[in-house]
Design a protein around this motif. Structure first.
Motif, PDB file in Angstrom:
ATOM      1  N   LEU A 133     -20.454  52.628  -8.035  1.00  0.00           N
ATOM      2  CA  LEU A 133     -19.853  53.907  -8.388  1.00  0.00           C
ATOM      3  C   LEU A 133     -18.397  53.758  -8.811  1.00  0.00           C
ATOM      4  CD1 LEU A 133     -21.295  56.131  -5.508  1.00  0.00           C
ATOM      5  CD2 LEU A 133     -22.219  55.768  -7.798  1.00  0.00           C
ATOM      6  N   LEU A 134     -17.803  52.597  -8.539  1.00  0.00           N
ATOM      7  CA  LEU A 134     -16.410  52.365  -8.903  1.00  0.00           C
ATOM      8  C   LEU A 134     -16.315  51.905 -10.356  1.00  0.00           C
ATOM      9  CD1 LEU A 134     -15.259  50.409  -5.722  1.00  0.00           C
ATOM     10  CD2 LEU A 134     -14.916  52.836  -6.217  1.00  0.00           C
ATOM     11  N   SER A 135     -15.174  52.133 -10.951  1.00  0.00           N
ATOM     12  CA  SER A 135     -14.917  51.653 -12.310  1.00  0.00           C
ATOM     13  C   SER A 135     -14.728  50.141 -12.295  1.00  0.00           C
ATOM     14  CB  SER A 135     -13.671  52.337 -12.874  1.00  0.00           C
ATOM     15  OG  SER A 135     -13.238  51.699 -14.056  1.00  0.00           O
ATOM     16  N   VAL A 136     -15.189  49.482 -13.363  1.00  0.00           N
ATOM     17  CA  VAL A 136     -15.028  48.032 -13.462  1.00  0.00           C
ATOM     18  C   VAL A 136     -13.547  47.656 -13.467  1.00  0.00           C
ATOM     19  CG1 VAL A 136     -15.549  46.001 -14.858  1.00  0.00           C
ATOM     20  CG2 VAL A 136     -17.193  47.870 -14.736  1.00  0.00           C
ATOM     21  N   ILE A 137     -12.722  48.444 -14.135  1.00  0.00           N
ATOM     22  CA  ILE A 137     -11.290  48.167 -14.189  1.00  0.00           C
ATOM     23  C   ILE A 137     -10.676  48.268 -12.799  1.00  0.00           C
ATOM     24  CG2 ILE A 137      -9.094  48.900 -15.175  1.00  0.00           C
ATOM     25  CD1 ILE A 137     -10.960  47.641 -17.184  1.00  0.00           C
ATOM     26  N   VAL A 138     -11.093  49.276 -12.040  1.00  0.00           N
ATOM     27  CA  VAL A 138     -10.579  49.443 -10.677  1.00  0.00           C
ATOM     28  C   VAL A 138     -10.995  48.257  -9.812  1.00  0.00           C
ATOM     29  CG1 VAL A 138     -10.738  50.861  -8.601  1.00  0.00           C
ATOM     30  CG2 VAL A 138     -10.504  51.946 -10.838  1.00  0.00           C
ATOM     31  N   VAL A 139     -12.253  47.845  -9.915  1.00  0.00           N
ATOM     32  CA  VAL A 139     -12.736  46.704  -9.139  1.00  0.00           C
ATOM     33  C   VAL A 139     -11.959  45.442  -9.504  1.00  0.00           C
ATOM     34  CG1 VAL A 139     -14.724  45.183  -8.779  1.00  0.00           C
ATOM     35  CG2 VAL A 139     -15.031  47.657  -8.801  1.00  0.00           C
ATOM     36  N   GLY A 140     -11.748  45.214 -10.791  1.00  0.00           N
ATOM     37  CA  GLY A 140     -11.001  44.036 -11.222  1.00  0.00           C
ATOM     38  C   GLY A 140      -9.581  44.037 -10.703  1.00  0.00           C
ATOM     39  N   TYR A 141      -8.919  45.187 -10.750  1.00  0.00           N
ATOM     40  CA  TYR A 141      -7.537  45.276 -10.274  1.00  0.00           C
ATOM     41  C   TYR A 141      -7.465  45.061  -8.764  1.00  0.00           C
ATOM     42  CZ  TYR A 141      -2.938  47.174  -9.174  1.00  0.00           C
ATOM     43  OH  TYR A 141      -1.656  47.340  -8.703  1.00  0.00           O
ATOM     44  N   LEU A 142      -8.383  45.674  -8.007  1.00  0.00           N
ATOM     45  CA  LEU A 142      -8.371  45.527  -6.557  1.00  0.00           C
ATOM     46  C   LEU A 142      -8.614  44.076  -6.145  1.00  0.00           C
ATOM     47  CD1 LEU A 142     -10.337  48.711  -5.390  1.00  0.00           C
ATOM     48  CD2 LEU A 142      -7.880  48.281  -5.233  1.00  0.00           C
ATOM     49  N   PHE A 143      -9.550  43.406  -6.789  1.00  0.00           N
ATOM     50  CA  PHE A 143      -9.833  42.024  -6.417  1.00  0.00           C
ATOM     51  C   PHE A 143      -8.738  41.076  -6.897  1.00  0.00           C
ATOM     52  CE2 PHE A 143     -14.079  43.330  -5.228  1.00  0.00           C
ATOM     53  CZ  PHE A 143     -14.375  42.449  -4.209  1.00  0.00           C
ATOM     54  N   SER A 144      -8.020  41.426  -7.944  1.00  0.00           N
ATOM     55  CA  SER A 144      -6.871  40.605  -8.331  1.00  0.00           C
ATOM     56  C   SER A 144      -5.784  40.666  -7.253  1.00  0.00           C
ATOM     57  CB  SER A 144      -6.317  41.071  -9.677  1.00  0.00           C
ATOM     58  OG  SER A 144      -5.772  42.378  -9.578  1.00  0.00           O
ATOM     59  N   LEU A 145      -5.701  41.795  -6.553  1.00  0.00           N
ATOM     60  CA  LEU A 145      -4.778  41.905  -5.420  1.00  0.00           C
ATOM     61  C   LEU A 145      -5.310  41.155  -4.206  1.00  0.00           C
ATOM     62  CD1 LEU A 145      -3.801  45.700  -5.643  1.00  0.00           C
ATOM     63  CD2 LEU A 145      -2.537  43.735  -6.536  1.00  0.00           C
ATOM     64  N   ILE A 146      -6.615  41.282  -3.939  1.00  0.00           N
ATOM     65  CA  ILE A 146      -7.211  40.610  -2.784  1.00  0.00           C
ATOM     66  C   ILE A 146      -7.115  39.092  -2.919  1.00  0.00           C
ATOM     67  CG2 ILE A 146      -9.397  40.196  -1.585  1.00  0.00           C
ATOM     68  CD1 ILE A 146     -10.168  43.086  -2.256  1.00  0.00           C
ATOM     69  N   LEU A 147      -7.246  38.582  -4.131  1.00  0.00           N
ATOM     70  CA  LEU A 147      -7.243  37.137  -4.359  1.00  0.00           C
ATOM     71  C   LEU A 147      -5.867  36.593  -4.702  1.00  0.00           C
ATOM     72  CD1 LEU A 147     -10.530  36.880  -6.484  1.00  0.00           C
ATOM     73  CD2 LEU A 147     -10.246  36.416  -4.047  1.00  0.00           C
ATOM     74  N   ASN A 148      -4.850  37.423  -4.637  1.00  0.00           N
ATOM     75  CA  ASN A 148      -3.486  36.965  -4.921  1.00  0.00           C
ATOM     76  C   ASN A 148      -3.090  35.873  -3.932  1.00  0.00           C
ATOM     77  OD1 ASN A 148      -0.360  37.144  -4.541  1.00  0.00           O
ATOM     78  ND2 ASN A 148      -0.790  38.133  -6.507  1.00  0.00           N
TER      79      ASN A 148
END
Length: 320
Positions: A133-148
Motif C-alpha cells: 500500500l506504500l508508494s515505491v518512492i516512499v519505500v526507497g527513501y525509508l530504506f535508504s535511511l535504514i541502510l545508511n
C-alpha cells in the motif's frame, strides 16, 4: 381485438424491440471509451512515437533526417553505449533472478501457511500485504535511511546485538548494493505475490490431498507432486509479472541510488540507462533517437520473453 390482430401487432413490435436491444448492447461499449482513450493516449501512442523517433536523427528536440537503423547500430556497437547496455542488462537479469528466489519462494511458503488451518489468517494476510500500500518512492527513501552506514537503523541494531563486524555501507559497497535493493523489492512485493499464490492454492480441491494421503504420500511429496503442479497457473502469472517488473524497474533504484545507479554503476539497470540516455544529453545532442531505440529494444525484449514464457507454461499446464 382478435388473436390475428394481436399477432400482427406483436410482429410489428419485434423489429423495434430488436433494434432497441442492439442499441442497448452497443451503448454499453461507450462506457469503455474513457479507458480506451486513456490507454491509447498514454500507452499505444507513446509506443508508436518511440518507434518512429528511433528511425530519425535528432538535434536536441528537433527531429532531423530519416536514418533507418542507425540509432540501433550505435546502441550496440559504439562505446560507451554497448558497454553500458550490457552492464545494465546483466543487472536486470540478476534483479529478476534474485527477486524470484527471495520474493516468490517466501511468498509461496507464506501462502501455504495461510492456506492451512491456523488462527488469525486474515490478520496475517493484511499484515503481509500492508507494504504494497506504500508508494515505491516512499519505500526507497525509508530504506535508504535504514541502510545508511552512519545513522541507519540496521547497522545500529547490528552493533547493539554484538554483530558490529557485519555492519557495512550496504548501498555504498558495489558488492552489496544491488543485493540490498533486491531484498527491499522482495519485501515490498511478497504480499501481492502471496495473495496470487493463495488464490491458486485455494482452487485445489481437498479431495486430491485426501486421496494422496490414502495412497501414503508424505508432506514433501504432496508439495512437489500435487501442490506446485496444480498451482502452476498462479506461479506462471507471478513469474511473468516478476519478469516484467524486473526489466521495467526504475522508481525504487532511482529513489535509493539516483539516476546513475551508484556506486560505480553497480545498480544500473535499463530503466535508469534509458532515463540518462533520453534526458541526460550524454550522446551529443542525439539523445532522443538513442533513447527511443533503447525503449524499443526494451519493449521487444519484455514482449518476446513474456510470449515465450506464456507458451512454455501453457504447454506444461496441458501436460499436467
Amino acid at each position: 381485438m382478435t388473436a390475428i390482430d394481436r399477432a400482427k401487432e406483436l410482429d410489428a413490435l419485434k423489429p423495434k424491440a430488436a433494434k432497441k436491444k442492439r442499441f442497448t448492447k452497443h451503448l454499453v461499449h461507450l462506457f469503455l471509451l474513457p479507458s480506451l482513450l486513456f490507454y491509447v493516449g498514454f500507452m499505444v501512442y507513446p509506443i508508436f512515437q518511440a518507434l518512429l523517433n528511433s528511425f530519425f536523427s535528432w538535434k536536441g528536440l528537433v527531429r532531423g533526417d530519416f536514418i533507418g537503423l542507425q540509432n540501433f547500430i550505435r546502441l550496440f556497437t559504439e562505446s560507451p553505449f554497448k558497454e553500458t547496455f550490457s552492464r545494465a542488462l546483466g543487472h536486470n537479469v540478476i534483479y529478476f533472478v534474485g527477486t524470484m528466489v527471495f520474493k516468490l519462494v517466501i511468498a509461496f511458503a507464506l501462502a501455504m501457511m495461510i492456506n492451512s488451518k491456523i488462527k488469525g489468517k486474515e490478520l496475517f494476510k493484511a499484515l503481509f500485504f500492508l507494504p504494497k500500500l506504500l508508494s515505491v518512492i516512499v519505500v526507497g527513501y525509508l530504506f535508504s535511511l535504514i541502510l545508511n552506514p552512519s545513522y541507519g537503523a540496521l547497522n545500529q541494531i547490528l552493533t547493539v546485538i554484538g554483530l558490529e563486524s557485519w555492519a557495512r555501507p550496504w548501498l555504498g559497497d558495489p558488492k552489496t548494493a544491488l543485493n540490498s535493493i533486491i531484498l527491499v523489492n522482495s519485501w515490498y512485493g511478497f504480499g501481492f505475490a502471496m495473495l496470487i499464490f493463495l488464490v491458486g492454492l485455494q482452487a485445489i480441491s481437498t479431495e486430491i490431498y485426501e486421496a494422496a494421503r490414502i495412497d501414503g504420500a508424505s508432506g514433501w511429496t504432496m508439495i512437489f507432486k500435487i501442490t506446485i503442479p496444480l498451482a502452476m497457473p498462479s506461479i506462471m502469472i507471478m513469474t511473468i509479472l516478476t519478469f516484467i517488473g524486473a526489466f521495467e524497474t526504475f522508481e525504487l533504484i532511482f529513489a535509493m541510488q539516483g539516476s546513475s545507479g551508484s556506486p560505480y554503476f553497480s545498480t544500473d539497470v535499463l530503466g535508469l540507462y534509458f532515463y540518462r540516455l533520453a534526458f541526460g544529453s550524454v550522446s551529443g545532442g542525439d539523445s532522443i533517437g538513442l533513447g527511443s531505440a533503447l525503449a524499443v529494444v526494451l519493449l521487444i525484449l519484455i514482449s518476446g520473453a513474456t510470449a515465450i514464457s506464456m507458451f512454455f507454461f501453457k504447454r506444461k499446464e496441458v501436460e499436467h
